[in-house]
Motif scaffolding. Structure first.
Motif, PDB file in Angstrom:
ATOM      1  N   ARG A  28       0.833  -1.206   0.000  1.00 58.70           N
ATOM      2  CA  ARG A  28       0.000   0.000   0.000  1.00 58.70           C
ATOM      3  C   ARG A  28       0.871   1.261   0.000  1.00 58.70           C
ATOM      4  N   LEU A  29       1.891   1.274   0.854  1.00 63.14           N
ATOM      5  CA  LEU A  29       2.775   2.436   0.941  1.00 63.14           C
ATOM      6  C   LEU A  29       3.610   2.605  -0.323  1.00 63.14           C
ATOM      7  N   LEU A  30       4.098   1.496  -0.871  1.00 59.11           N
ATOM      8  CA  LEU A  30       4.904   1.544  -2.091  1.00 59.11           C
ATOM      9  C   LEU A  30       4.065   2.025  -3.276  1.00 59.11           C
ATOM     10  N   ALA A  31       2.831   1.561  -3.364  1.00 60.01           N
ATOM     11  CA  ALA A  31       1.946   2.020  -4.443  1.00 60.01           C
ATOM     12  C   ALA A  31       1.775   3.535  -4.359  1.00 60.01           C
ATOM     13  N   GLY A  32       1.658   4.052  -3.136  1.00 60.50           N
ATOM     14  CA  GLY A  32       1.553   5.501  -2.955  1.00 60.50           C
ATOM     15  C   GLY A  32       2.814   6.224  -3.404  1.00 60.50           C
ATOM     16  N   LEU A  33       3.966   5.687  -3.050  1.00 59.43           N
ATOM     17  CA  LEU A  33       5.233   6.305  -3.462  1.00 59.43           C
ATOM     18  C   LEU A  33       5.391   6.311  -4.977  1.00 59.43           C
ATOM     19  N   ARG A 149      11.445 -20.699   1.812  1.00 64.61           N
ATOM     20  CA  ARG A 149      12.604 -19.840   1.552  1.00 64.61           C
ATOM     21  C   ARG A 149      13.291 -20.138   0.215  1.00 64.61           C
ATOM     22  N   PRO A 150      13.552 -21.407  -0.127  1.00 65.58           N
ATOM     23  CA  PRO A 150      14.225 -21.651  -1.411  1.00 65.58           C
ATOM     24  C   PRO A 150      13.417 -21.135  -2.614  1.00 65.58           C
ATOM     25  N   VAL A 151      12.098 -21.216  -2.526  1.00 66.81           N
ATOM     26  CA  VAL A 151      11.269 -20.739  -3.631  1.00 66.81           C
ATOM     27  C   VAL A 151      11.272 -19.214  -3.665  1.00 66.81           C
ATOM     28  N   TYR A 152      11.116 -18.578  -2.502  1.00 67.25           N
ATOM     29  CA  TYR A 152      11.183 -17.115  -2.444  1.00 67.25           C
ATOM     30  C   TYR A 152      12.499 -16.637  -3.077  1.00 67.25           C
ATOM     31  N   GLU A 153      13.600 -17.266  -2.673  1.00 67.67           N
ATOM     32  CA  GLU A 153      14.912 -16.848  -3.172  1.00 67.67           C
ATOM     33  C   GLU A 153      15.073 -17.130  -4.664  1.00 67.67           C
ATOM     34  N   ARG A 154      14.488 -18.202  -5.128  1.00 69.75           N
ATOM     35  CA  ARG A 154      14.596 -18.591  -6.540  1.00 69.75           C
ATOM     36  C   ARG A 154      13.853 -17.609  -7.455  1.00 69.75           C
ATOM     37  N   VAL A 155      12.667 -17.161  -7.065  1.00 70.98           N
ATOM     38  CA  VAL A 155      11.877 -16.295  -7.946  1.00 70.98           C
ATOM     39  C   VAL A 155      12.150 -14.812  -7.743  1.00 70.98           C
ATOM     40  N   ALA A 156      12.761 -14.431  -6.636  1.00 69.55           N
ATOM     41  CA  ALA A 156      12.977 -13.010  -6.338  1.00 69.55           C
ATOM     42  C   ALA A 156      14.095 -12.406  -7.174  1.00 69.55           C
ATOM     43  N   THR A 157      13.873 -11.158  -7.556  1.00 74.98           N
ATOM     44  CA  THR A 157      14.932 -10.376  -8.202  1.00 74.98           C
ATOM     45  C   THR A 157      15.601  -9.449  -7.186  1.00 74.98           C
ATOM     46  N   HIS A 158      14.930  -9.215  -6.054  1.00 72.39           N
ATOM     47  CA  HIS A 158      15.445  -8.387  -4.964  1.00 72.39           C
ATOM     48  C   HIS A 158      15.030  -9.033  -3.641  1.00 72.39           C
ATOM     49  N   ARG A 159      15.835  -8.804  -2.606  1.00 72.93           N
ATOM     50  CA  ARG A 159      15.496  -9.265  -1.254  1.00 72.93           C
ATOM     51  C   ARG A 159      15.657  -8.094  -0.306  1.00 72.93           C
ATOM     52  N   VAL A 160      14.648  -7.887   0.549  1.00 72.28           N
ATOM     53  CA  VAL A 160      14.714  -6.826   1.543  1.00 72.28           C
ATOM     54  C   VAL A 160      14.460  -7.451   2.908  1.00 72.28           C
ATOM     55  N   ASP A 161      15.404  -7.257   3.812  1.00 67.15           N
ATOM     56  CA  ASP A 161      15.262  -7.726   5.191  1.00 67.15           C
ATOM     57  C   ASP A 161      14.368  -6.729   5.911  1.00 67.15           C
ATOM     58  N   THR A 162      13.226  -7.198   6.426  1.00 68.90           N
ATOM     59  CA  THR A 162      12.272  -6.294   7.083  1.00 68.90           C
ATOM     60  C   THR A 162      12.431  -6.247   8.593  1.00 68.90           C
ATOM     61  N   ALA A 171       9.172   0.177   2.271  1.00 72.14           N
ATOM     62  CA  ALA A 171       8.653   0.720   1.013  1.00 72.14           C
ATOM     63  C   ALA A 171       9.659   1.683   0.381  1.00 72.14           C
ATOM     64  N   ARG A 172      10.255   2.550   1.201  1.00 78.30           N
ATOM     65  CA  ARG A 172      11.254   3.485   0.668  1.00 78.30           C
ATOM     66  C   ARG A 172      12.472   2.738   0.135  1.00 78.30           C
ATOM     67  N   GLU A 173      12.893   1.696   0.844  1.00 78.21           N
ATOM     68  CA  GLU A 173      14.046   0.910   0.396  1.00 78.21           C
ATOM     69  C   GLU A 173      13.760   0.255  -0.961  1.00 78.21           C
ATOM     70  N   ILE A 174      12.566  -0.287  -1.119  1.00 73.51           N
ATOM     71  CA  ILE A 174      12.192  -0.897  -2.402  1.00 73.51           C
ATOM     72  C   ILE A 174      12.117   0.183  -3.479  1.00 73.51           C
ATOM     73  N   HIS A 175      11.532   1.318  -3.148  1.00 68.91           N
ATOM     74  CA  HIS A 175      11.415   2.411  -4.110  1.00 68.91           C
ATOM     75  C   HIS A 175      12.792   2.806  -4.630  1.00 68.91           C
ATOM     76  N   VAL A 176      13.760   2.928  -3.740  1.00 73.97           N
ATOM     77  CA  VAL A 176      15.123   3.284  -4.137  1.00 73.97           C
ATOM     78  C   VAL A 176      15.739   2.159  -4.975  1.00 73.97           C
ATOM     79  N   ALA A 177      15.540   0.911  -4.557  1.00 69.26           N
ATOM     80  CA  ALA A 177      16.112  -0.219  -5.297  1.00 69.26           C
ATOM     81  C   ALA A 177      15.545  -0.333  -6.708  1.00 69.26           C
TER      82      ALA A 177
END
Length: 188
Positions: A28-33, A149-162, A171-177
């Motif tokens: 929701r926050l990222l969509a706003g950004l 976890r192996p599936v998340y890591e396999r399909v992800a193009t980015h990983r963010v530790d929350t 959301a800001r970290e993803i926006h910057v990435a």
């Protein structure tokens, strides 16, 4: 397959991760950004079934829920052009995983919101609204995460530790990435 009446699109970004990682709030926050629409497949499933996910599990069983989830994921990937949040187990379906992989290979952003058990416990409270966590919720969450976890890591193009971050910080970290440099202007 694009449902009739809906235009083929591609999401701006897809958020994946375990229960309690903050996908819905961050989306929701990222969509706003980003100034784009938000779509959450859990909300889509509840709307199509006319009941809460916990009730779907109880009344219809997990296999029925997973079929609804597969349809929600493949439809959203085909027609939504904003931020898309997926349910925690959506990546486990082979068709959903294949659709996410194809989306990522085509240049789409799939962000894995990672969280530790220590930080997820206060977020989800291990309540009754999460049917897969009934019984011993901490042990079940750890087991789910070990399998996913192996599936998340396999399909992800980015990983963010929350861990220890607010949804706004994530959301800001993803926006910057995701920020892509603008191409230089043509001097001619």
């Amino acid at each position: 397959m694009v449902p009739s009446g809906e235009q083929a699109q591609s999401p701006t970004v897809v958020l994946i991760g375990p229960p309690g990682s903050g996908k819905s709030t961050t989306a929701r926050l990222l969509a706003g950004l980003l100034g784009v629409a938000l779509r959450d497949t859990d909300t889509d499933i509840e709307a199509s079934a006319g009941k809460a996910i916990a009730d779907i599990f109880v009344d219809d069983g997990e296999p029925h829920f997973r079929a609804l989830e597969r349809e929600a994921v493949t439809t959203a990937l085909a027609v939504h052009d904003g931020v898309l949040a997926l349910g925690g187990g959506a990546v486990l379906d082979p068709l959903s995983e294949a659709a996410l992989t194809a989306y990522a290979q085509a240049g789409g952003a799939v962000v894995f919101l990672d969280v530790s058990l220590t930080h997820v416990a206060p977020r989800v409270g291990f309540n009754q609204a999460r049917p897969l966590l009934l019984g011993n919720p901490r042990a079940k969450w750890a087991s789910l995460m070990e399998a996913r976890r192996p599936v998340y890591e396999r399909v992800a193009t980015h990983r963010v530790d929350t861990d220890a971050k607010t949804a706004a910080q994530v959301a800001r970290e993803i926006h910057v990435a995701l920020a892509r440099p603008t191409p230089p202007e043509d001097p001619s």
